[in-house]
Design an enzyme around this catalytic site. Structure first.
Site, mmCIF file in Angstrom:
data_model
loop_
_atom_site.group_PDB
_atom_site.id
_atom_site.type_symbol
_atom_site.label_atom_id
_atom_site.label_comp_id
_atom_site.label_asym_id
_atom_site.label_seq_id
_atom_site.Cartn_x
_atom_site.Cartn_y
_atom_site.Cartn_z
ATOM 1 N N HIS A 109 1.839 4.159 -3.006
ATOM 2 C CA HIS A 109 1.256 5.729 -2.585
ATOM 3 C C HIS A 109 2.376 6.802 -3.708
ATOM 4 O O HIS A 109 2.346 7.573 -3.854
ATOM 5 C CB HIS A 109 1.164 5.974 -1.295
ATOM 6 C CG HIS A 109 0.252 6.143 -0.338
ATOM 7 N ND1 HIS A 109 -1.361 6.818 -1.253
ATOM 8 C CD2 HIS A 109 0.361 5.737 0.893
ATOM 9 C CE1 HIS A 109 -1.349 6.957 -0.021
ATOM 10 N NE2 HIS A 109 -1.331 6.353 0.622
ATOM 11 N N GLU A 154 -6.768 6.751 -1.113
ATOM 12 C CA GLU A 154 -6.085 5.123 -0.225
ATOM 13 C C GLU A 154 -7.226 4.457 -0.910
ATOM 14 O O GLU A 154 -5.992 2.990 -0.837
ATOM 15 C CB GLU A 154 -6.769 5.953 0.781
ATOM 16 C CG GLU A 154 -6.188 6.977 1.684
ATOM 17 C CD GLU A 154 -4.464 6.544 2.570
ATOM 18 O OE1 GLU A 154 -4.661 5.210 2.290
ATOM 19 O OE2 GLU A 154 -4.083 7.467 2.191
ATOM 20 N N HIS A 188 0.987 -1.127 -0.092
ATOM 21 C CA HIS A 188 0.068 -0.150 -0.033
ATOM 22 C C HIS A 188 0.716 0.906 0.132
ATOM 23 O O HIS A 188 0.964 1.835 -0.868
ATOM 24 C CB HIS A 188 -0.777 -0.299 1.220
ATOM 25 C CG HIS A 188 -1.620 1.043 1.447
ATOM 26 N ND1 HIS A 188 -3.116 1.530 1.163
ATOM 27 C CD2 HIS A 188 -1.597 2.422 1.945
ATOM 28 C CE1 HIS A 188 -3.436 2.408 1.047
ATOM 29 N NE2 HIS A 188 -2.225 3.125 2.048
ATOM 30 N N GLU A 189 1.559 1.263 0.807
ATOM 31 C CA GLU A 189 2.908 2.339 0.971
ATOM 32 C C GLU A 189 3.224 2.709 -0.284
ATOM 33 O O GLU A 189 3.853 3.921 -0.878
ATOM 34 C CB GLU A 189 3.155 2.034 2.119
ATOM 35 C CG GLU A 189 2.672 2.436 3.478
ATOM 36 C CD GLU A 189 2.050 3.243 3.662
ATOM 37 O OE1 GLU A 189 2.184 4.717 2.930
ATOM 38 O OE2 GLU A 189 1.033 2.782 4.038
#
Length: 293
Positions: A149, A222, A145-146
């Site tokens: 980003h 997100e 997930h990070e």
């Protein structure tokens, strides 16, 4: 870097179009007649708005390390640290970005964040609570997930959006202040008290609305990062990680870091408009409904 340059040029083009449109509508000549050079105000507002946003982005890694007490893993000394670094390395290669710095910060709450001005010079950090409460498949999903980003350029995009709304608030509040001062109070000499009071009130109101816009964009990114985490580490692992976050208790990241974390504050009703993250339930539902290879 090309994406950032294109975005900046696009937004300056928008500012130019806005100036030309106001000129054609007769608004800019009226403002000029009232003592406000709209073109100069627009340029000055853009310099301030984007300048402040980019300064914040430029020092984001330094600030994050300082605020959160991040211990960057320079030379892994334990097996968990080695696994953490190698997992980020593998996910970053899959996502097509440079190897980020990897760090751990002490917090009982499960959380993680990514920040940095460049896709190839970023920072990915996880909390000690996240490593303790999640199994490695879930931690890998959070790291995915990070990394997503970073790969999506979310930090830069959010900075540019912040720059746009900063410019709008600065310019619009002064235009409103001038209209009230000249058209309502008939002030003929410089700027009277009505200008300064109205400008201040308009900045507060418009800043309030602008914050909602920025946070809406934050919530959308997100969902995208969740999808990226699912593609890199598996849909079910990403869902499981979110479920663990949903059961988590403890303090969230500080306000200045909240938008960069994987888990944000909860809210209902109007408070939802000021959440940097969508509710966990909505994120899980979006992953379940998404078509992910």
């Amino acid at each position: 870097m090309k994406r950032v340059l294109l975005f900046v040029l696009t937004n300056f083009a928008i500012l130019i179009v806005a100036s030309v449109t106001l000129r054609l509508l007769g608004v800019e000549p009226w403002l000029n007649a009232q003592g406000i050079n709209f073109s100069s105000l627009l340029i000055f507002g853009a310099v301030l708005g984007f300048g402040g946003a980019f300064v914040s982005l430029a020092i984001s890694k330094w600030m994050a390390k300082r605020m959160m007490g991040v211990q960057v893993i320079m030379d892994p000394r334990t097996e968990p640290e080695t696994w953490l670094v190698e997992t980020v390395r593998r996910l970053s290669a899959q996502a097509g970005i440079g190897m980020p710095e990897v760090g751990i910060f002490q917090s009982p709450a499960p959380n993680a964040f990514a920040t940095g001005a460049r896709r190839d010079k970023s920072l990915v950090a996880v909390s000690s609570g996240l490593l303790q409460r999640m199994n490695r498949r879930e931690v890998e999903a959070v790291l995915g997930h990070e990394v997503s980003h970073v790969a999506n350029g979310d930090m830069v995009t959010l900075t540019l959006i912040q720059g746009i709304v900063n410019t709008f608030v600065f310019v619009a509040s002064r235009v409103v202040g001038n209209i009230v001062d000249k058209a309502v109070f008939r002030n003929e000499r410089g700027h009277g008290p009505a200008f300064w009071i109205t400008t201040l009130v308009a900045e507060l109101v418009l800043g309030f609305l602008a914050t909602m816009i920025v946070l809406w964009f934050s919530r959308q990114r997100e969902f995208r990062a969740d999808g990226g985490g699912a593609r890199l580490a598996g849909r079910q692992n990403m869902i499981s990680a979110l479920e663990t976050l949903g059961r988590g208790h403890g303090e969230s990241l500080p306000d200045k870091m909240a938008a960069f974390g994987i888990s944000g504050r909860r809210g209902e009703g109007l408070r939802r408009l000021f959440m940097s993250h969508p509710p966990i339930e909505e994120r899980i539902a979006a992953l379940q409904a998404a078509q992910i290879a």
